[in-house]
Design an enzyme around this catalytic site. Structure first.
Site: not given
Length: 311
Positions: A146-147
């Protein structure tokens, strides 16, 4: 492995030729061992090698100068200049050979390009890097973070290696571990969470039973420490579903700090409290067992320091 080609005609990973290798014959600290083996080297030079992440012990990058070596271990010094040539504040190159790249991503950086963001991604940064060697080179996505999650990731350098990794991920990856800070005191020291996760694009939902739309997900956890209203948890993924850890911890009533999407109402370190710190796998071409590990983020450690009781 020496230079050459395998039976498929593809270049072999030239890993062995990139290292100076020493066998440990008696227990010693890493600093003392290197100073003895590398005659004339200074302590500062050894520290520089360690900080540049070019020293490996039994195939694991090691930066700790007083790491305790045991008889039978193998110490390698990378001769490759790639680690020093690659400079990016959001991405660190941990390992590279003819087939794969292992990197450590900072929080805030996308793993792959999207319709809305193509340039500020790990994929784009690495594409620009490999194109320095040949303008047609590119990297291929194997898995994602995930970012807002930091930590270790792997990319392939060709499509065949990408397919080998993706198609055999469960057999190739032997250990993929995360560390997280979650809200509240975990009730148990260890356990396993199982559910079926359904991806709704904007969020992932969890169900204890299979309704036909979800994918089975298993997360093993171990509580490392409880302090200051938080818990430091180590997580071992048996499956790798989207947002799996975040959903499972929220489901237990202990959302990851900074994770507003899945129920966290606090953000004491200004980022998502999730870091992929360990990645171990069999090399998709050479078959060698590769082990990579990064320290827990310093912000995690600071938050979990027990505060003195007020008198």
């Amino acid at each position: 492995m020496s230079r050459g080609r395998n039976t498929s005609g593809r270049p072999m990973a030239r890993k062995a030729s990139q290292y100076t290798e020493f066998q440990v014959t008696e227990p010693a600290e890493l600093m003392d061992f290197l100073m003895q083996k590398m005659s004339g080297i200074s302590r500062n030079k050894v520290k520089s090698l360690l900080s540049n992440r070019v020293v490996l012990v039994d195939n694991t990058i090691t930066t700790q100068y007083n790491f305790e070596l045991k008889k039978g271990m193998k110490v390698q010094i990378s001769r490759a200049k790639n680690n020093r040539e690659f400079k990016n504040p959001m991405l660190k190159l941990v390992y590279e050979d003819a087939y794969i790249l292992v990197v450590e991503k900072k929080e805030g950086l996308l793993s792959v390009a999207t319709d809305h963001q193509k340039e500020r991604t790990a994929q784009h940064i690495l594409n620009e890097y490999v194109k320095r060697s040949h303008r047609f080179n590119r990297v291929f996505v194997v898995h994602r973070l995930d970012r807002e999650t930091s930590g270790l990731m792997m990319y392939a350098k060709d499509e065949k290696t990408q397919h080998t990794l993706r198609d055999n991920w469960q057999e190739i990856v032997t250990d993929r571990r995360y560390v997280s800070i979650v809200s509240g005191d975990m009730e148990r020291d260890a356990g396993t969470i199982e559910s079926w996760l359904t991806d709704h694009k904007l969020y992932v939902s969890s169900s204890p039973v299979d309704d036909g739309t979800g994918r089975y997900a298993v997360t093993h956890y171990k509580t490392i420490k409880r302090a200051n209203g938080y818990s430091l948890v180590e997580l071992d993924l048996e499956t790798g579903r989207k947002n799996q850890i975040r959903v499972h911890m929220s489901e237990m009533g202990h959302p990851v700090i900074g994770d507003e999407r899945y129920g966290s109402d606090c953000n004491p370190i200004g980022r998502l409290g999730l870091h992929a710190f360990k990645l171990c796998f069999y090399h998709p071409v050479t078959g060698e067992h590769m082990k990579f590990e990064t320290p827990y983020p310093s912000a995690f450690k600071t938050l979990m320091l027990k505060k003195p009781q007020k008198s």
